[in-house]
Design an enzyme around this catalytic site. Structure first.
Site, PDB file in Angstrom:
ATOM      1  N   GLY A 124    -119.554 -28.189  -9.627  1.00 45.51           N
ATOM      2  CA  GLY A 124    -120.356 -29.039 -10.516  1.00 45.51           C
ATOM      3  C   GLY A 124    -119.759 -30.421 -10.766  1.00 45.51           C
ATOM      4  O   GLY A 124    -120.467 -31.434 -10.669  1.00 45.51           O
ATOM      5  N   TRP A 148    -120.513 -29.535  -2.673  1.00 46.95           N
ATOM      6  CA  TRP A 148    -121.791 -30.004  -3.245  1.00 46.95           C
ATOM      7  C   TRP A 148    -122.873 -28.935  -3.274  1.00 46.95           C
ATOM      8  O   TRP A 148    -123.942 -29.163  -3.820  1.00 46.95           O
ATOM      9  CB  TRP A 148    -122.305 -31.222  -2.457  1.00 46.95           C
ATOM     10  CG  TRP A 148    -121.460 -32.432  -2.587  1.00 46.95           C
ATOM     11  CD1 TRP A 148    -120.365 -32.607  -3.402  1.00 46.95           C
ATOM     12  CD2 TRP A 148    -121.630 -33.680  -1.904  1.00 46.95           C
ATOM     13  NE1 TRP A 148    -119.855 -33.864  -3.254  1.00 46.95           N
ATOM     14  CE2 TRP A 148    -120.611 -34.537  -2.334  1.00 46.95           C
ATOM     15  CE3 TRP A 148    -122.541 -34.138  -0.951  1.00 46.95           C
ATOM     16  CZ2 TRP A 148    -120.480 -35.838  -1.858  1.00 46.95           C
ATOM     17  CZ3 TRP A 148    -122.417 -35.432  -0.470  1.00 46.95           C
ATOM     18  CH2 TRP A 148    -121.394 -36.274  -0.927  1.00 46.95           C
ATOM     19  N   LYS A 149    -122.618 -27.814  -2.636  1.00 44.66           N
ATOM     20  CA  LYS A 149    -123.624 -26.729  -2.585  1.00 44.66           C
ATOM     21  C   LYS A 149    -124.961 -27.308  -2.106  1.00 44.66           C
ATOM     22  O   LYS A 149    -124.967 -28.209  -1.277  1.00 44.66           O
ATOM     23  CB  LYS A 149    -123.721 -26.048  -3.953  1.00 44.66           C
ATOM     24  CG  LYS A 149    -122.324 -25.680  -4.491  1.00 44.66           C
ATOM     25  CD  LYS A 149    -122.318 -24.789  -5.680  1.00 44.66           C
ATOM     26  CE  LYS A 149    -120.883 -24.474  -6.055  1.00 44.66           C
ATOM     27  NZ  LYS A 149    -120.754 -23.498  -7.122  1.00 44.66           N
ATOM     28  N   HIS A 162    -117.392 -18.412   0.559  1.00 43.66           N
ATOM     29  CA  HIS A 162    -117.588 -18.758  -0.844  1.00 43.66           C
ATOM     30  C   HIS A 162    -118.278 -17.582  -1.538  1.00 43.66           C
ATOM     31  O   HIS A 162    -119.092 -16.899  -0.923  1.00 43.66           O
ATOM     32  CB  HIS A 162    -118.447 -20.029  -0.944  1.00 43.66           C
ATOM     33  CG  HIS A 162    -118.534 -20.534  -2.344  1.00 43.66           C
ATOM     34  ND1 HIS A 162    -119.411 -20.000  -3.251  1.00 43.66           N
ATOM     35  CD2 HIS A 162    -117.837 -21.497  -2.994  1.00 43.66           C
ATOM     36  CE1 HIS A 162    -119.251 -20.625  -4.411  1.00 43.66           C
ATOM     37  NE2 HIS A 162    -118.306 -21.537  -4.279  1.00 43.66           N
ATOM     38  N   GLU A 211    -110.824 -18.464  -6.072  1.00 45.51           N
ATOM     39  CA  GLU A 211    -111.930 -18.765  -6.973  1.00 45.51           C
ATOM     40  C   GLU A 211    -112.383 -17.490  -7.674  1.00 45.51           C
ATOM     41  O   GLU A 211    -113.191 -16.726  -7.128  1.00 45.51           O
ATOM     42  CB  GLU A 211    -113.115 -19.346  -6.197  1.00 45.51           C
ATOM     43  CG  GLU A 211    -112.799 -20.637  -5.475  1.00 45.51           C
ATOM     44  CD  GLU A 211    -114.063 -21.474  -5.278  1.00 45.51           C
ATOM     45  OE1 GLU A 211    -114.110 -22.593  -5.781  1.00 45.51           O
ATOM     46  OE2 GLU A 211    -115.002 -20.980  -4.631  1.00 45.51           O
ATOM     47  N   SER A 241    -114.989 -23.922 -12.313  1.00 41.27           N
ATOM     48  CA  SER A 241    -115.114 -24.759 -13.515  1.00 41.27           C
ATOM     49  C   SER A 241    -113.965 -25.751 -13.698  1.00 41.27           C
ATOM     50  O   SER A 241    -113.519 -25.983 -14.822  1.00 41.27           O
ATOM     51  CB  SER A 241    -115.295 -23.888 -14.757  1.00 41.27           C
ATOM     52  OG  SER A 241    -116.497 -23.146 -14.654  1.00 41.27           O
ATOM     53  N   GLY A 260    -119.042 -21.970 -11.924  1.00 44.01           N
ATOM     54  CA  GLY A 260    -120.287 -22.448 -12.522  1.00 44.01           C
ATOM     55  C   GLY A 260    -120.548 -21.917 -13.925  1.00 44.01           C
ATOM     56  O   GLY A 260    -121.658 -22.023 -14.430  1.00 44.01           O
ATOM     57  N   GLU A 296    -120.687 -17.385  -3.492  1.00 46.10           N
ATOM     58  CA  GLU A 296    -122.158 -17.423  -3.424  1.00 46.10           C
ATOM     59  C   GLU A 296    -122.646 -16.895  -2.076  1.00 46.10           C
ATOM     60  O   GLU A 296    -123.676 -16.244  -1.980  1.00 46.10           O
ATOM     61  CB  GLU A 296    -122.662 -18.860  -3.678  1.00 46.10           C
ATOM     62  CG  GLU A 296    -122.549 -19.221  -5.153  1.00 46.10           C
ATOM     63  CD  GLU A 296    -122.325 -20.682  -5.438  1.00 46.10           C
ATOM     64  OE1 GLU A 296    -122.577 -21.532  -4.576  1.00 46.10           O
ATOM     65  OE2 GLU A 296    -121.873 -20.981  -6.561  1.00 46.10           O
TER      66      GLU A 296
HETATM   67  P1  PGA Z   1    -117.752 -24.949 -10.143  1.00 49.62           P
HETATM   68  O1  PGA Z   1    -117.870 -24.379  -8.657  1.00 49.62           O
HETATM   69  O2  PGA Z   1    -116.681 -26.008 -10.127  1.00 49.62           O
HETATM   70  O3  PGA Z   1    -119.120 -25.524 -10.449  1.00 49.62           O
HETATM   71  O4  PGA Z   1    -117.393 -23.795 -11.030  1.00 49.62           O
HETATM   72  C1  PGA Z   1    -116.724 -24.137  -7.887  1.00 49.62           C
HETATM   73  C2  PGA Z   1    -117.127 -23.631  -6.532  1.00 49.62           C
HETATM   74  O5  PGA Z   1    -118.185 -22.998  -6.421  1.00 49.62           O
HETATM   75  O6  PGA Z   1    -116.430 -23.866  -5.522  1.00 49.62           O
END
Ligand code: PGA
Length: 252
Positions: free
Chosen positions: A235, A10-11, A95, A167, A213, A173, A97
């Protein structure tokens, strides 16, 4: 032999109240689903309430990050035993990010992995190349480095119960998913390295998720690949309809 796993990351979305409402709905909607492990990763403040709302449902709760020390003068940080007590059973580590925005490195990922294993939390270790690295034909080399350093000191038995998430950074995203063939190629490579470094039994048991995604309309094709054992969904995990559809598409 590997049960598919769908994890919602969910970030920094959903308040505590929104998180509880979401999982109460989710719980009812997947109550008849079998053969898939389902997890959600809310923000830290929502962990206890989400865990309480999911008690007895079989749906797991993951933290999105942690500090590797048990306790100490580390303002703003949270440790693995604290997360365990707050209701988490799993933790997302490294992750992209966190790696790009908050300074996570292969070394800190490794410390975090070890601390989760000590605290009996299951790590979900994220790896993946940037677009630049892919263009330069460095994808496999980057994955090797991230696996080797990130899992340094982890035993085969520990690896067998752990989760990796491939990933590709360029797919997170962006709406730009790796094709099932591209993803399978990376997953097969990862499984090969795990076999080499941790032994065939551990490698065959470790779940490797795809992330980047993932949506209801591409989930089935990705999940039908032999080395893709589920998805880490960003997302599309924020909406119950799309998350439940992805869960249904993961059933084997
Ligand atoms: P996303 O993110 O499905 O929005 O691309 C995946 C993630 O960050 O784990």
């Amino acid at each position: 032999m590997r049960t598919p796993l769908i994890a919602g990351n969910w970030k920094m979305f959903k308040t505590v109240r929104e998180s509880v409402a979401f999982v109460t709905d989710l719980r009812a909607r997947v109550s008849a689903v079998t053969g898939v492990t389902i997890l959600v990763a809310p923000t830290f403040p929502a962990l206890p309430a989400v865990a309480a709302a999911l008690e007895g449902s079989g749906i797991g709760v993951a933290a999105q990050n942690l500090h590797w020390e048990r306790e100490g003068a580390f303002t703003g940080e949270v440790s693995a035993p604290m997360l365990r007590e707050a209701g988490a059973g799993w933790a997302i580590i490294g992750h992209s990010e966190r790696r790009t925005l908050f300074g996570d490195t292969d070394d800190s990922v490794n410390r975090k992995v070890r601390s989760t294993l000590t605290a009996t939390l299951t790590p979900i270790v994220c790896i993946g190349e940037t677009w630049q690295e892919r263009e330069a034909n460095r994808t496999l080399e980057v994955l090797d480095r991230q696996i080797k350093a990130g899992l340094d000191g982890v035993t085969g038995t520990e690896l067998a119960g752990s989760v990796l998430a491939y990933e590709p950074v360029w797919a997170i995203g962006t709406g730009r998913t790796a094709t099932p063939a591209q993803a399978q190629q990376a997953h097969e490579h990862i499984r090969g390295r795990l076999t080499q470094w941790f032994g065939p039994d551990a490698a065959a048991r470790c779940r490797i998720l795809y992330g980047g995604s993932v949506k209801p309309d591409n989930a089935a094709a990705l999940m039908s690949q032999p080395d893709i054992d589920g998805a880490l969904v960003g997302g599309a995990s924020l909406d119950t309809d799309s998350f439940v559809k992805i869960v249904e598409r993961a059933r084997r």
